[in-house]
Scaffold this motif. Structure first.
Motif, PDB file in Angstrom:
ATOM      1  N   ASP A   1      -7.898   7.143   1.040  1.00  0.00           N
ATOM      2  CA  ASP A   1      -8.011   5.810   0.521  1.00  0.00           C
ATOM      3  C   ASP A   1      -7.154   4.633   1.329  1.00  0.00           C
ATOM      4  O   ASP A   1      -7.626   3.415   1.834  1.00  0.00           O
ATOM      5  CB  ASP A   1      -7.644   5.807  -0.865  1.00  0.00           C
ATOM      6  CG  ASP A   1      -7.604   4.330  -1.496  1.00  0.00           C
ATOM      7  OD1 ASP A   1      -8.704   3.600  -1.743  1.00  0.00           O
ATOM      8  OD2 ASP A   1      -6.677   4.065  -2.044  1.00  0.00           O
TER       9      ASP A   1
ATOM     10  N   ASN B   1       0.800  -1.341  -0.102  1.00  0.00           N
ATOM     11  CA  ASN B   1       0.214   0.087   0.123  1.00  0.00           C
ATOM     12  C   ASN B   1       0.772   1.043  -0.009  1.00  0.00           C
ATOM     13  O   ASN B   1       0.281   2.410  -0.066  1.00  0.00           O
ATOM     14  CB  ASN B   1      -0.846   0.011   1.207  1.00  0.00           C
ATOM     15  CG  ASN B   1      -2.012  -1.003   1.296  1.00  0.00           C
ATOM     16  OD1 ASN B   1      -2.369  -1.597   0.075  1.00  0.00           O
ATOM     17  ND2 ASN B   1      -2.133  -1.604   2.449  1.00  0.00           N
TER      18      ASN B   1
ATOM     19  N   GLU C   1     -11.095  -0.596   7.722  1.00  0.00           N
ATOM     20  CA  GLU C   1     -11.937  -1.463   7.308  1.00  0.00           C
ATOM     21  C   GLU C   1     -11.325  -3.040   7.684  1.00  0.00           C
ATOM     22  O   GLU C   1     -12.225  -4.076   8.003  1.00  0.00           O
ATOM     23  CB  GLU C   1     -12.194  -1.856   5.974  1.00  0.00           C
ATOM     24  CG  GLU C   1     -12.904  -0.491   5.460  1.00  0.00           C
ATOM     25  CD  GLU C   1     -13.262  -0.534   4.050  1.00  0.00           C
ATOM     26  OE1 GLU C   1     -12.503  -1.208   3.317  1.00  0.00           O
ATOM     27  OE2 GLU C   1     -14.043   0.453   3.369  1.00  0.00           O
TER      28      GLU C   1
ATOM     29  N   ARG D   1      -8.985   1.788   4.002  1.00  0.00           N
ATOM     30  CA  ARG D   1      -8.922   0.151   3.688  1.00  0.00           C
ATOM     31  C   ARG D   1      -8.181  -0.338   5.234  1.00  0.00           C
ATOM     32  O   ARG D   1      -8.466  -1.484   5.722  1.00  0.00           O
ATOM     33  CB  ARG D   1      -7.834   0.087   2.646  1.00  0.00           C
ATOM     34  CG  ARG D   1      -8.464   0.306   1.377  1.00  0.00           C
ATOM     35  CD  ARG D   1      -7.599  -0.276   0.330  1.00  0.00           C
ATOM     36  NE  ARG D   1      -7.109  -1.531   0.701  1.00  0.00           N
ATOM     37  CZ  ARG D   1      -6.059  -2.087  -0.400  1.00  0.00           C
ATOM     38  NH1 ARG D   1      -5.625  -1.837  -1.237  1.00  0.00           N
ATOM     39  NH2 ARG D   1      -5.719  -3.575  -0.141  1.00  0.00           N
TER      40      ARG D   1
END
Length: 947
Positions: A474, A465, A481, A478
């Motif tokens: 973004d 990432n 989550e 992620r």
């Protein structure tokens, strides 16, 4: 023919004179060009020196910044892992040691003891060393702990036996909140001075420049690290390099004087020679001579225009005589604004009007005055910051005719490079300051621009990432989550959007648990440029300990709740009272004193725990009438007592009076176990009582004296007035009547003169008594006004010397009556005081001196001390006994008591002097020795421009 010869001779003379003039002018031109070449050579040498100085300064800053980062890295590692082992410390330190060969060792210091060191083999002997016993080290360690700031210590004698430096970085324990944790210890980076100097390569510049490097720290005197004091003091340029708790000054001078190449001098000579030949060939024609002069002037102007520096020459009246285009360009003005005859002041005022000079904004008048002040600045020059972003170095030289020459150098590139280096360094520090934890840096558009290795080592998949340019929202969405649990400010949060927005805000504090039961804490802060810095710290162990602590604290809180409530009620009562509680055992030893004692007396109660009551309950039985025996009899008899008062000095400079009550305690068997009671400070009441008694006694004495002082002049007035009212009882009046009856003119004249002398004597004595009464009443009225705060004091600027001389001149008659001399030793100084009140003070003090001095001198001196003018009135009179010196300024006290004193007065003069001096922000004191003399000293503030 004769005329022709005469004309020819004159022509020859004119021709020879013109040749001589041309040769002289060409010689001057050659000298001017040579001088300009020397200036140019010196400027080139200075620019090269500034460039070398910038290189050395950059090397020093880069080397020191690298070592500071090493120290912060060690501190960060110790902060995360306070129990770091020697092997772990060596593994971490070995990386740093490899990167910087000048580093001798790295160490961790806790409680002034070295607990870890690397490399271990060469420095094993230092483990366990107590740095507090090393001279000078304890002060540095205490300063680091007190301020929490990094300290660069040195040059100092290292434990290894040679000179070097030590960078000390404070270590704080990791805190769960936003505040800094507790102080843990200090990380140290030790590097040798000789190796450091080799690293920055000062010797490579030694052939060309004389280089000196001074280190200034608050812990020791200034030290010349490289070079010597003479070279440092005479350096042509100096630059300061600030480091934590230290300032390094780099000084440089060229080893050789700037010289002009022989080729350039030869070329100048040839050009000048050619010009002379051309001028001589064209001397027969006046117009040709003018053209040659114009061409020569044009060549000189071209030479000045080609110079890289701005050049301007002004006459004695600061009117512009000559300047080049570079001078105009550096000022950023139009060519029409600067022309021949324009004054320097007009040029500067035009720049001020346009806001050209940044340093002058808001202080234009003072700045302009400073710029117009003539001073030689050829060594360092002034540096001017212009609004167009240009920085100019201005050098000033005085011409032989009293004018000035200004040379301007554009130093923007040099200063800009320094500023860029500072900005780059700051950004680097901000980015890597948290190396031991995960770190991300986002720009103002929330796009990833920088991250460290730790950001991808803790969690699987994180490396994929971490791509520069990725959107912050973004990436964070992620990660949130995938979290199993999210806590915001200690409370669980199910709203992922809320958690993400919190991280995107100005500040955040999130705790996140992932599927593998690992806990992390995220911190984010907005930067000054609108970007965002985010940190991540693993708190898995801390979270487990926290849960265990919560469960154990629940039981502990329940057990302590009841006790806390009882103590809280007792503390509330104690806090509201000025009294304190005490307890003592059966042996009369103090076992408990409440906090009210510390709050009231300002003394730590622990100092008296375990001490016998007899050790601090002493008192003066003459004042208490035997209260001590009552207290001790009650305690020995184990009886209760109430409101017993005793005295004791709990502090050496304060005598306190204590009122105490106590009740004996017995156990279940009836055995005496001690006392419990309360106490209260009643010093204010006793002090007020004594002051009232002293005031009453002083008032009685004052009334006795004032009645005597009033009665004496009143008796004189009434007595002599009765003689005037009953003239027939005067022998001189009877003699006058007899003479008038006899009609003898001579006898009448003599009798009238005797009668007239009697009347004049009576009126003089009445006048003297009236003056004494008026002085007494004026003193009493002044005292009343002072006490009522209605005295009008209007300070102005006064010449203190003239005021003193005027008062002494007015009072010279009193000194002449006793044959006293009045030496004066006065300083010329202006004071900020009320003239009338200053004269009144001097008159009172001089009057006292004359009154109590029968022979000798009365000296008046003044001097300047601590922004005050200090006056001294010194007499050789009777003096004052030491037991009365301390009360001469009191309202109802005198140096000599009683109504049979040898000198009149009620003692108000000195009281008034003290109050008048105080109203003018001054002070007054007295020094005296009985039989030797007295000195009154008072001070009045100096006058300043600001007043």
């Amino acid at each position: 023919m004769t005329n022709k010869k005469r004309v020819q001779s004159m022509d020859q003379l004119i021709e020879r004179v013109s040749y001589a003039v041309i040769i002289g002018l060409c010689s001057l031109i050659f000298l001017g060009v040579t001088y300009n070449n020397y200036i140019r050579a010196e400027e080139e040498q200075n620019l090269a020196m500034y460039s070398a100085q910038s290189v050395i300064a950059t090397r020093i800053q880069q080397s020191m910044n690298k070592k500071l980062l090493f120290a912060r890295g060690l501190a960060g590692a110790a902060s995360i892992s306070p129990d770091i082992t020697a092997a772990e410390f060596s593994n971490l330190s070995s990386v740093i040691k490899v990167k910087d060969p000048s580093v001798v060792n790295m160490a961790l210091v806790k409680d002034a003891i070295i607990i870890h060191v690397h490399p271990l083999d060469d420095n094993r002997v230092f483990i366990g060393s107590d740095l507090s016993k090393v001279p000078g080290r304890l002060r540095v360690l205490q300063e680091v702990e007190r301020t929490g700031a990094t300290v660069v210590e040195g040059p100092t004698d290292l434990l290894q036996g040679y000179s070097g430096f030590v960078i000390r970085e404070p270590i704080y324990e990791v805190s769960s909140g936003a505040n800094k944790g507790a102080f843990w210890g200090i990380s140290s980076i030790v590097f040798a001075a000789e190796a450091f100097l080799e690293e920055i390569g000062l010797n490579s510049f030694a052939d060309t420049y004389v280089v000196s490097l001074q280190v200034k720290t608050p812990f020791d005197k200034d030290v010349i690290l490289y070079g010597d004091d003479e070279a440092f003091s005479s350096a042509k340029t100096k630059v300061e390099l600030p480091f934590p708790s230290a300032v390094w000054t780099l000084a440089m001078s060229p080893r050789e004087t700037a010289s002009v190449p022989y080729q350039r001098l030869g070329l100048s000579f040839l050009i000048t020679l050619a010009g002379a030949i051309i001028a001589l060939l064209a001397a027969r024609n006046f117009h040709a001579l003018r053209r040659r002069q114009r061409r020569t002037a044009t060549q000189l102007q071209a030479a000045l225009s080609a110079a890289p520096s701005g050049f301007a020459m002004f006459d004695v009246e600061d009117k512009l005589e000559l300047c080049n285009q570079r001078y105009i360009e550096l000022h950023g003005m139009e060519t029409e604004s600067i022309s021949h005859g324009t004054t320097l002041k007009a040029i500067l005022e035009a720049g001020l009007k346009e806001g050209l000079y940044i340093d002058a904004i808001g202080n234009e008048k003072a700045w302009l005055s400073d710029q117009l002040t003539r001073e030689s600045t050829q060594e360092t020059g002034r540096v001017l910051a212009l609004s167009n972003g240009t920085w100019m170095q201005q050098l000033e030289h005085e011409t032989p005719k009293g004018g000035r020459v200004l040379i301007l150098n554009d130093v923007t590139a040099v200063l800009s490079s320094r500023e860029r280096a500072k900005v780059a360094e700051q950004r680097l520090n901000d980015a890597i300051d948290a190396l031991p934890v995960g770190f991300w840096l986002f720009d103002r558009d929330d796009k990833l621009v920088m991250f460290n290795a730790m950001a991808g080592e803790k969690l699987d998949g994180m490396k994929h990432n971490l791509v520069k340019g990725r959107e912050l929202r973004d990436m964070v969405t992620r990660r949130m989550e995938t979290a199993a649990e999210v806590h915001l400010n200690g409370e669980p949060v199910d709203d992922i959007v809320k958690a993400v927005n919190t991280l995107l805000g100005s500040t955040s504090d999130l705790e996140v648990r992932y599927a593998d039961n690992r806990w992390f804490k995220y911190f984010s802060r907005r930067t000054s440029e609108g970007g965002l810095v985010m940190f991540r710290v693993e708190i898995t162990d801390l979270q487990h300990h926290r849960q265990e602590l919560v469960s154990s604290n629940t039981e502990l809180r329940a057990a302590l709740s009841e006790r806390d409530e009882a103590e809280a009620r007792l503390n509330d009562v104690s806090d509201l009272s000025s009294e304190w509680f005490w307890e003592q055992d059966a042996d009369m030893r103090i076992t408990f004193v409440s906090e009210g004692f510390a709050r009231t007396m300002g003394v730590d109660p622990s100092e008296y725990i375990g001490k016998l009551r007899t050790g601090f309950s002493s008192n003066d039985e003459r004042e208490l009438g035997g209260e001590r025996s009552v207290l001790y009899c009650k305690m020995r008899a184990h009886e209760p007592f109430r409101d017993v008062v005793y005295s004791h000095r709990f502090r050496p400079d304060v005598l306190s009076w204590i009122r105490i009550s106590g009740k004996p305690r017995f156990d279940d068997t009836g055995e005496f176990t001690g006392y419990i009671g309360i106490a209260e400070d009643v010093t204010k009441f006793y002090a007020a009582l004594r002051e009232a008694e002293q005031a009453d006694e002083a008032k009685t004495q004052f009334l006795n004296v004032i009645s005597h002082e009033l009665r004496t002049p009143l008796s004189a007035v009434l007595g002599f007035n009765s003689f005037i009212a009953n003239l027939e009882k005067l022998p001189s009046y009877t003699a006058l009547n007899t003479a008038m009856t006899n009609g003898d003119p001579v006898q009448i004249k003599e009798a009238f003169r005797a009668f007239e002398d009697n009347i004049a004597q009576f009126t003089r004595r009445i006048q003297a008594a009236g003056t004494q009464l008026k002085s007494l009443i004026d003193d009493m009225l002044d005292l009343a006004r002072i006490e009522a705060n209605t005295v009008d004091v209007t300070p102005t600027k006064l010449n203190s010397k003239k005021i003193v001389e005027s008062v002494v001149d007015q009072m010279h008659a009193m000194a002449d009556e006793k044959g006293l001399s009045i030496p004066l030793d006065l300083v010329t100084a202006d004071v900020w005081a009320d003239e009338i009140r200053l004269r009144q003070i001097l008159t009172n003090l001089l009057g006292n001196a004359f009154k109590f001095t029968d022979e000798g001198t009365v000296t008046v001196r003044s001097r300047i001390r601590d922004n005050m003018v200090v006056f001294e009135v010194i007499d050789t009179g009777i003096g004052i006994s030491q037991d009365r010196v301390g009360i001469v300024f009191d309202r109802f006290a005198q140096a000599a008591q009683g109504t049979n004193r040898s000198n009149a007065g009620v003692g108000l003069g000195l009281t008034i002097c003290k109050d008048l001096v105080g109203l003018q922000n001054g002070w007054i004191e007295v020094e005296s020795e009985l039989g030797v003399g007295t000195t009154f000293i008072f001070a009045i503030p100096l006058w300043h421009e600001s007043e």
